[in-house]
Design a protein around this motif. Structure first.
Motif, PDB file in Angstrom:
ATOM      1  N   LEU A 167       1.218   7.705   2.753  1.00 26.48           N
ATOM      2  CA  LEU A 167       2.615   7.379   2.439  1.00 26.48           C
ATOM      3  C   LEU A 167       3.008   6.025   3.010  1.00 26.48           C
ATOM      4  N   PHE A 168       2.622   5.757   4.251  1.00 27.80           N
ATOM      5  CA  PHE A 168       2.902   4.458   4.854  1.00 27.80           C
ATOM      6  C   PHE A 168       2.188   3.338   4.104  1.00 27.80           C
ATOM      7  N   SER A 169       0.955   3.621   3.676  1.00 22.52           N
ATOM      8  CA  SER A 169       0.172   2.626   2.940  1.00 22.52           C
ATOM      9  C   SER A 169       0.810   2.327   1.584  1.00 22.52           C
ATOM     10  N   LEU A 170       1.271   3.373   0.900  1.00 26.11           N
ATOM     11  CA  LEU A 170       1.936   3.180  -0.388  1.00 26.11           C
ATOM     12  C   LEU A 170       3.189   2.336  -0.231  1.00 26.11           C
ATOM     13  N   PHE A 171       3.969   2.611   0.805  1.00 28.25           N
ATOM     14  CA  PHE A 171       5.189   1.834   1.065  1.00 28.25           C
ATOM     15  C   PHE A 171       4.846   0.372   1.332  1.00 28.25           C
ATOM     16  N   PHE A 172       3.805   0.141   2.137  1.00 25.28           N
ATOM     17  CA  PHE A 172       3.394  -1.226   2.480  1.00 25.28           C
ATOM     18  C   PHE A 172       2.893  -1.962   1.243  1.00 25.28           C
ATOM     19  N   LEU A 173       2.068  -1.296   0.445  1.00 22.59           N
ATOM     20  CA  LEU A 173       1.515  -1.930  -0.752  1.00 22.59           C
ATOM     21  C   LEU A 173       2.605  -2.274  -1.763  1.00 22.59           C
ATOM     22  N   TYR A 174       3.601  -1.398  -1.887  1.00 24.32           N
ATOM     23  CA  TYR A 174       4.644  -1.588  -2.896  1.00 24.32           C
ATOM     24  C   TYR A 174       5.724  -2.572  -2.436  1.00 24.32           C
ATOM     25  N   LYS A 175       6.215  -2.395  -1.215  1.00 25.79           N
ATOM     26  CA  LYS A 175       7.341  -3.185  -0.730  1.00 25.79           C
ATOM     27  C   LYS A 175       6.939  -4.542  -0.176  1.00 25.79           C
ATOM     28  N   VAL A 176       5.833  -4.580   0.547  1.00 26.87           N
ATOM     29  CA  VAL A 176       5.442  -5.813   1.225  1.00 26.87           C
ATOM     30  C   VAL A 176       4.527  -6.676   0.365  1.00 26.87           C
ATOM     31  N   LEU A 177       3.474  -6.079  -0.163  1.00 23.34           N
ATOM     32  CA  LEU A 177       2.499  -6.840  -0.944  1.00 23.34           C
ATOM     33  C   LEU A 177       2.821  -6.889  -2.433  1.00 23.34           C
ATOM     34  N   LYS A 178       3.846  -6.138  -2.849  1.00 21.84           N
ATOM     35  CA  LYS A 178       4.288  -6.134  -4.255  1.00 21.84           C
ATOM     36  C   LYS A 178       3.195  -5.653  -5.210  1.00 21.84           C
ATOM     37  N   HIS A 179       2.347  -4.754  -4.749  1.00 16.73           N
ATOM     38  CA  HIS A 179       1.330  -4.174  -5.627  1.00 16.73           C
ATOM     39  C   HIS A 179       1.990  -3.225  -6.631  1.00 16.73           C
ATOM     40  N   ARG A 180       1.444  -3.176  -7.805  1.00 18.10           N
ATOM     41  CA  ARG A 180       1.943  -2.242  -8.817  1.00 18.10           C
ATOM     42  C   ARG A 180       0.786  -1.401  -9.358  1.00 18.10           C
ATOM     43  N   ALA A 181      -0.090  -2.048 -10.126  1.00 16.42           N
ATOM     44  CA  ALA A 181      -1.225  -1.325 -10.715  1.00 16.42           C
ATOM     45  C   ALA A 181      -2.138  -0.767  -9.631  1.00 16.42           C
ATOM     46  N   GLU A 182      -2.205  -1.475  -8.488  1.00 13.95           N
ATOM     47  CA  GLU A 182      -3.069  -1.032  -7.396  1.00 13.95           C
ATOM     48  C   GLU A 182      -2.639   0.327  -6.838  1.00 13.95           C
ATOM     49  N   LEU A 183      -1.345   0.641  -6.967  1.00 16.40           N
ATOM     50  CA  LEU A 183      -0.843   1.919  -6.464  1.00 16.40           C
ATOM     51  C   LEU A 183      -1.486   3.090  -7.201  1.00 16.40           C
ATOM     52  N   ILE A 184      -1.721   2.912  -8.487  1.00 21.11           N
ATOM     53  CA  ILE A 184      -2.365   3.963  -9.286  1.00 21.11           C
ATOM     54  C   ILE A 184      -3.782   4.189  -8.795  1.00 21.11           C
ATOM     55  N   LEU A 185      -4.489   3.090  -8.510  1.00 19.47           N
ATOM     56  CA  LEU A 185      -5.846   3.192  -7.978  1.00 19.47           C
ATOM     57  C   LEU A 185      -5.835   3.924  -6.639  1.00 19.47           C
ATOM     58  N   PHE A 186      -4.915   3.555  -5.756  1.00 19.56           N
ATOM     59  CA  PHE A 186      -4.831   4.168  -4.425  1.00 19.56           C
ATOM     60  C   PHE A 186      -4.569   5.666  -4.529  1.00 19.56           C
ATOM     61  N   ILE A 187      -3.587   6.038  -5.343  1.00 21.11           N
ATOM     62  CA  ILE A 187      -3.230   7.454  -5.496  1.00 21.11           C
ATOM     63  C   ILE A 187      -4.379   8.246  -6.104  1.00 21.11           C
ATOM     64  N   ALA A 188      -5.035   7.671  -7.119  1.00 18.99           N
ATOM     65  CA  ALA A 188      -6.147   8.362  -7.781  1.00 18.99           C
ATOM     66  C   ALA A 188      -7.277   8.659  -6.795  1.00 18.99           C
ATOM     67  N   ILE A 189      -7.598   7.694  -5.944  1.00 16.14           N
ATOM     68  CA  ILE A 189      -8.682   7.872  -4.982  1.00 16.14           C
ATOM     69  C   ILE A 189      -8.305   8.886  -3.911  1.00 16.14           C
TER      70      ILE A 189
END
Length: 231
Positions: A73-95
Motif C-alpha cells: 500500500l505504501f509502495s502504491l501510494f509512492f509510485l502514484y503520488k510521487v513518481l506519477k506512475h500509472r501503467a506501472e501500478l497495474i504491473l505492481f498489483i498483478a505481481i
C-alpha cells in the motif's frame, strides 16, 4: 532498442527460472535433496542464539502477508503520488496479487510436509514452495525494477540492489532458521516467483513496445497529413 532488450531479457529470465524450478521440483519428488536440506538446516541453525532468533522472527514478520500488504500500500501510494506512475501500478498489483495465488496452487500440487525437527515457531500448511520467499522476491523484485530508472546515480542503484537482495535473502533464511521450511522450499520459492515476475514484466514490456510503435505510427501519420495539407 532499449525496450526490445528488456523484452528479450525478461523472456530469457522467465525461461531460466522455470527450468530451475522444474529441476528443483523433480529433486523434491524424488527425495534426492534430503541430504542437502539437512546439511543447510544444520549449518544455519548452528548459529542459534536468543538475539538472532529475535532478528529472524522480525524478518519473518516482514515477509508475512499483513506486512507485505502494508508495504504494498505504501509502495502504491509512492509510485502514484510521487513518481506519477500509472501503467506501472497495474504491473505492481498483478505481481503482488499473483504471487500468493501461484504459491497456494503450487503447494496444493506438491503437498510437501514441513520440517518436523527443531521448530522455533509453529505454523500449518504445506512447505513447498515457501510463500515468504515468493512474496519477498515479488515485492522487492518489482520495486527494484520500477525504481531503477528513477535513480540516476550508480551508488543509488547499487544501494537499491543491495537492500532488495538483503531483504529477499534474510526473509528466506529466517524461514530455514526458524525450522518451518527446508532450504529447497526457499530456493524453489525464489525460482517460482522469479518466473512469475519475469513473465509479468515480459507482458508489461510488450505492452510498452506496442505503445511506442503506435505513437511512432501516429507521429508519421500526422507528419504525412501535415505535408498533404500544405500541398
Amino acid at each position: 532498442m532499449k525496450l526490445k532488450f528488456q523484452f528479450t531479457l525478461a523472456f530469457i529470465l522467465s525461461l531460466l527460472s522455470l527450468i530451475c524450478f522444474s529441476g528443483m521440483a523433480l529433486l523434491i519428488n524424488g527425495s534426492k535433496i534430503v541430504a542437502f536440506d539437512r546439511s543447510i538446516i544444520s549449518l544455519i541453525q548452528g548459529f542459534e542464539t536468543p538475539g538472532l532468533t529475535t532478528i529472524m522472527k522480525c524478518f519473518t514478520f516482514i515477509g508475512s502477508t499483513p506486512s507485505v500488504a502494508v508495504i504494498s500500500l505504501f509502495s502504491l501510494f509512492f509510485l502514484y503520488k510521487v513518481l506519477k506512475h500509472r501503467a506501472e501500478l497495474i504491473l505492481f498489483i498483478a505481481i503482488i496479487v499473483g504471487s500468493p495465488i501461484l504459491n497456494e496452487l503450487l503447494k496444493l500440487l506438491f503437498h510437501r510436509a514441513r520440517p518436523d525437527f527443531h521448530r522455533l515457531i509453529e505454523i500449518n500448511g504445506y512447505s513447498f514452495p515457501s510463500g515468504h520467499a515468493m512474496s519477498a522476491f515479488a515485492v522487492y523484485g518489482v520495486l527494484s525494477f520500477l525504481l531503477w530508472r528513477h535513480i540516476s546515480t550508480r551508488w543509488g542503484r547499487t544501494l537499491l540492489i543491495v537492500i532488495s537482495t538483503t531483504m529477499i535473502l534474510a526473509i528466506g533464511i529466517s524461514r530455514i532458521y526458524l525450522g518451518v521450511h527446508y532450504p529447497s522450499d526457499v530456493i524453489g520459492g525464489y525460482f517460482a516467483s522469479g518466473c512469475w515476475l519475469a513473465i509479468a514484466i515480459w507482458f508489461y514490456q510488450r505492452y510498452q513496445e506496442k505503445k511506442v510503435e503506435q505513437r511512432d505510427l501516429l507521429k508519421v501519420k500526422n507528419e504525412y497529413d501535415d505535408i498533404s495539407t500544405r500541398k
